[in-house]
Design an enzyme around this catalytic site. Structure first.
Site, PDB file in Angstrom:
ATOM      1  N   HIS A 192      -1.010  -0.979  -4.525  1.00 15.99           N
ATOM      2  CA  HIS A 192      -2.331  -0.659  -3.983  1.00 15.99           C
ATOM      3  C   HIS A 192      -2.350   0.827  -3.634  1.00 15.99           C
ATOM      4  O   HIS A 192      -1.523   1.300  -2.852  1.00 15.99           O
ATOM      5  CB  HIS A 192      -2.533  -1.536  -2.739  1.00 15.99           C
ATOM      6  N   HIS A 241      -7.909   1.842  -4.568  1.00 21.49           N
ATOM      7  CA  HIS A 241      -8.893   1.495  -3.529  1.00 21.49           C
ATOM      8  C   HIS A 241      -9.586   2.807  -3.133  1.00 21.49           C
ATOM      9  O   HIS A 241      -9.026   3.620  -2.404  1.00 21.49           O
ATOM     10  CB  HIS A 241      -8.135   0.861  -2.344  1.00 21.49           C
ATOM     11  N   MET A 285     -11.537  -5.884   4.031  1.00 24.92           N
ATOM     12  CA  MET A 285     -10.832  -4.990   4.961  1.00 24.92           C
ATOM     13  C   MET A 285     -10.698  -5.680   6.317  1.00 24.92           C
ATOM     14  O   MET A 285     -11.682  -6.156   6.888  1.00 24.92           O
ATOM     15  CB  MET A 285     -11.603  -3.675   5.148  1.00 24.92           C
ATOM     16  N   MET A 293     -11.777   4.868  -1.134  1.00 19.91           N
ATOM     17  CA  MET A 293     -12.521   5.039   0.124  1.00 19.91           C
ATOM     18  C   MET A 293     -13.220   6.379   0.020  1.00 19.91           C
ATOM     19  O   MET A 293     -12.787   7.391   0.568  1.00 19.91           O
ATOM     20  CB  MET A 293     -11.548   4.954   1.306  1.00 19.91           C
ATOM     21  N   ASP A 340      -4.291   3.949  -2.059  1.00 20.30           N
ATOM     22  CA  ASP A 340      -5.373   4.264  -1.126  1.00 20.30           C
ATOM     23  C   ASP A 340      -5.872   5.688  -1.321  1.00 20.30           C
ATOM     24  O   ASP A 340      -5.204   6.650  -0.949  1.00 20.30           O
ATOM     25  CB  ASP A 340      -4.886   4.079   0.316  1.00 20.30           C
ATOM     26  N   SER A 376       0.869  -1.175   0.000  1.00 22.82           N
ATOM     27  CA  SER A 376       0.000   0.000   0.000  1.00 22.82           C
ATOM     28  C   SER A 376       0.903   1.220   0.000  1.00 22.82           C
ATOM     29  O   SER A 376       1.747   1.380   0.889  1.00 22.82           O
ATOM     30  CB  SER A 376      -0.864   0.007   1.260  1.00 22.82           C
ATOM     31  N   ASP A 401      -6.707  -6.458   3.172  1.00 22.64           N
ATOM     32  CA  ASP A 401      -6.064  -5.158   3.400  1.00 22.64           C
ATOM     33  C   ASP A 401      -6.245  -4.720   4.846  1.00 22.64           C
ATOM     34  O   ASP A 401      -7.371  -4.549   5.314  1.00 22.64           O
ATOM     35  CB  ASP A 401      -6.744  -4.154   2.445  1.00 22.64           C
ATOM     36  N   MET A 430      -8.525   8.457  -0.323  1.00 24.89           N
ATOM     37  CA  MET A 430      -9.441   8.782   0.793  1.00 24.89           C
ATOM     38  C   MET A 430      -9.978  10.198   0.609  1.00 24.89           C
ATOM     39  O   MET A 430      -9.229  11.106   0.239  1.00 24.89           O
ATOM     40  CB  MET A 430      -8.698   8.693   2.118  1.00 24.89           C
TER      41      MET A 430
HETATM   42  C1  DX5 Z   1      -6.470   1.504   5.254  1.00 19.16           C
HETATM   43  C2  DX5 Z   1      -5.894   1.260   3.882  1.00 19.16           C
HETATM   44  C3  DX5 Z   1      -4.858   0.204   3.856  1.00 19.16           C
HETATM   45  C4  DX5 Z   1      -3.679   0.530   4.746  1.00 19.16           C
HETATM   46  C5  DX5 Z   1      -2.863  -0.688   4.987  1.00 19.16           C
HETATM   47  O1  DX5 Z   1      -7.463   2.427   5.151  1.00 19.16           O
HETATM   48  O2  DX5 Z   1      -6.924   0.865   2.990  1.00 19.16           O
HETATM   49  O3  DX5 Z   1      -4.441  -0.073   2.539  1.00 19.16           O
HETATM   50  O4  DX5 Z   1      -2.896   1.533   4.242  1.00 19.16           O
HETATM   51  O5  DX5 Z   1      -1.848  -0.346   5.847  1.00 19.16           O
HETATM   52  P1  DX5 Z   1      -1.320  -1.333   6.973  1.00 19.16           P
HETATM   53  O6  DX5 Z   1      -0.720  -2.507   6.251  1.00 19.16           O
HETATM   54  O7  DX5 Z   1      -0.305  -0.519   7.716  1.00 19.16           O
HETATM   55  O8  DX5 Z   1      -2.500  -1.727   7.816  1.00 19.16           O
HETATM   56 ZN    ZN Z   2      -6.355   0.035   1.020  1.00 22.99          ZN
END
Ligand code: DX5
Ligand code: ZN
Length: 226
Positions: free
Chosen positions: A42, A75, A146, A77, A44, A17, A184, A46
């Protein structure tokens, strides 16, 4: 070979990630991940609404695309991902994963992602029962389980995800579907092994993988090869 694997010898994909990457020197950090033998990246995204944190959007995805040929999974969010599918598709990502809890019309959003030439994925939070995905599984290329509450890296693994992975693997075999099962949140050598044994295909790891002194060894450990 499955689309999520980069080498025929790999049975499980390792997906760092980028939340834990060095954004001041992303090109070098992606090169280090690539040299470590990871399979995909990956990303992320947000929106400070669906989750209480804010990261980046299509502009940065496009910049990441220019640094690598690796498969990119965005991903999302986000509360209304359906409003942003075109710019994310244009950024060059290979897969777009939206949340079943997001306020967006499903399966229309998944169908639109496929129309845009991108692989559709669906994700579910730890508190969401896996049967909420019924009716969507035939139409997705990826299911993202998740194992932390989305929003932040570095949290600890929620064991409830292991059963969801096993359920998804069993349903896939029974129905003849072909989605990748990705997991994840809180993934390290030990939790990664639990998910692998349950049938996960992709292990997403942020803080544990990115902070490892030897990333190649960390990738082998996640695959169960070291
Ligand atoms: C959380 C993210 C994950 C996160 C994973 O909201 O979707 O991808 O960054 O990080 P670790 O491996 O540190 O839990
Ligand atoms: Zn993620």
């Amino acid at each position: 070979m499955n689309w999520w694997l980069r080498h025929p010898d790999h049975r499980v994909a390792v997906a760092p990630s980028l939340l834990s990457a060095d954004f001041a020197d992303l090109r070098a950090d992606v090169a280090s991940m690539t040299a470590a033998g990871v399979d995909l990246l990956h990303l992320d995204v947000m929106d400070a609404h669906f989750v209480p944190n804010l990261t980046f959007g299509p502009f940065i995805c496009e910049a990441i695309r220019r640094t690598t040929d690796l498969v990119l999974d965005a991903h999302l969010m986000m509360t209304n991902p359906e409003r942003y599918l075109e710019p994310f598709a244009a950024s060059g990502v290979d897969a777009i994963t939206v949340h079943v809890e997001a306020d967006c019309p499903l399966p229309g959003t998944l169908g639109r992602i496929r129309e845009l030439g991108v692989r559709p994925g669906i994700s579910l939070n730890p508190a969401t029962p896996v049967d909420r995905l019924d009716g969507l599984l035939a139409d997705v290329d990826l299911v993202l389980v998740m194992t932390v509450e989305p929003g932040f890296g570095g949290q600890s693994f929620d064991q409830g995800g292991v059963e969801k992975i096993a359920w998804l693997a069993e349903r896939r075999t029974r129905a003849g579907w072909s989605y990748a099962i990705s997991v994840d949140g809180g993934i390290n050598e030990a939790t990664g092994a639990l998910c692998r044994d349950a049938g996960a295909d992709i292990l997403v790891s942020g803080s544990w993988f990115c902070r490892a002194d030897d990333r190649a060894q960390a990738a082998r450990k996640l695959r169960g090869d070291a």
